[in-house]
Design a protein around this motif. Structure first.
Motif, PDB file in Angstrom:
ATOM      1  N   ASN A 126      -9.429 -17.282  23.358  1.00 17.58           N
ATOM      2  CA  ASN A 126      -9.992 -18.494  23.950  1.00 17.58           C
ATOM      3  C   ASN A 126     -11.328 -18.302  24.643  1.00 17.58           C
ATOM      4  O   ASN A 126     -12.040 -19.276  24.867  1.00 17.58           O
ATOM      5  N   ASP A 127     -11.675 -17.062  25.011  1.00 17.78           N
ATOM      6  CA  ASP A 127     -12.794 -16.862  25.915  1.00 17.78           C
ATOM      7  C   ASP A 127     -14.059 -16.292  25.278  1.00 17.78           C
ATOM      8  O   ASP A 127     -15.163 -16.638  25.684  1.00 17.78           O
ATOM      9  N   VAL A 128     -13.907 -15.388  24.337  1.00  8.53           N
ATOM     10  CA  VAL A 128     -15.078 -14.740  23.753  1.00  8.53           C
ATOM     11  C   VAL A 128     -14.894 -14.613  22.242  1.00  8.53           C
ATOM     12  O   VAL A 128     -13.770 -14.648  21.737  1.00  8.53           O
ATOM     13  N   THR A 129     -16.028 -14.482  21.553  1.00  3.66           N
ATOM     14  CA  THR A 129     -16.012 -14.167  20.130  1.00  3.66           C
ATOM     15  C   THR A 129     -16.665 -12.813  19.926  1.00  3.66           C
ATOM     16  O   THR A 129     -17.798 -12.592  20.372  1.00  3.66           O
ATOM     17  N   ILE A 130     -15.954 -11.923  19.317  1.00  8.42           N
ATOM     18  CA  ILE A 130     -16.475 -10.581  19.024  1.00  8.42           C
ATOM     19  C   ILE A 130     -16.610 -10.467  17.519  1.00  8.42           C
ATOM     20  O   ILE A 130     -15.637 -10.634  16.777  1.00  8.42           O
TER      21      ILE A 130
END
Length: 230
Positions: free
Chosen positions: A221-225
């Motif tokens: 939900n918080d970051v895209t890697i």
């Protein structure tokens, strides 16, 4: 489809063999890629299976290899050329960037350049100065080029198949560290990359993995890697 356990080298070889069997316009050439089958054996048995005119060796001239591929591709062939190590690709940079990448635009769509430039790339095998470089950023910023770097044997075969079938030039970098399998880890003494085996179940038949579509490994939900290759 039936599947076979393959490492990345075997999967790439299978992709080339499948496409060369299916399409007589597909060629494979480069330094030591014909009779010898390439330094890493990715092109092993292609000359035996498809003949001297479709799998052959070239002089040590990266600009010549890529320049010949540009000419062949604009006349209807689909060359797959190997630069023996990505560290040696720089003499061919002008041919790739100024000619191959611009062919569709400069001709107003009258010509395309369906060619693939394959090359082992990256570090992690203690290859030293001229066998460890990662020059992908020099190509990802060029309009008209696609850059593909697989991370496992299954994707490697499907992506190379899609790259060969693409009507525009594709730079296909192959992580040397993953050819035969990754290290066990950095806390223990690493396994030699030449002896390790990282196998995957890979279909023997031709299949495609689409270029430009990411695989979601884990949703959050918080970051895209974003990751690629090794």
């Amino acid at each position: 489809m039936s599947t076979t356990a393959m490492n990345m080298i075997q999967a790439l070889n299978s992709a080339l063999d499948n496409k060369m069997s299916e399409d007589p316009t597909v060629l494979s050439f480069g330094e030591d890629t014909g009779y010898f089958g390439g330094v890493f054996r990715v092109t092993d048995h292609l000359q035996k299976n498809h003949g001297l005119t479709r799998s052959f060796d070239t002089p040590i001239s990266e600009s010549g290899i890529v320049g010949a591929a540009v000419g062949m591709s604009t006349y209807g062939l689909r060359p797959v050329v190997e630069i023996q190590f990505a560290d040696y690709i720089y003499p061919a940079y002008d041919q790739i960037v100024s000619e191959a990448a611009k062919m569709r635009y400069r001709s107003g769509g009258q010509f395309t350049c369906p060619m693939v430039v394959r090359s082992p790339y990256g570090g992690g095998i203690f290859g030293g100065q001229t066998h460890s470089q990662s020059p992908e950023s020099l190509f990802t910023h060029i309009s008209g080029l696609k850059v593909v770097i697989p991370s496992n044997p299954y994707d490697a075969k499907g992506l190379l198949t899609s790259a060969i079938e693409d009507d525009d030039p594709v730079i296909f970098f192959e992580p040397k560290r993953l050819y035969n399998g990754p290290f066990d880890g950095w806390h223990e003494k690493p396994v030699s990359p030449w002896k390790a085996q990282e196998l995957a179940q890979v279909p023997a038949e031709k299949y495609n993995v689409p270029i430009g579509k990411a695989r979601v490994m884990r949703e959050g939900n918080d970051v895209t890697i974003l990751a690629y290759g090794t």
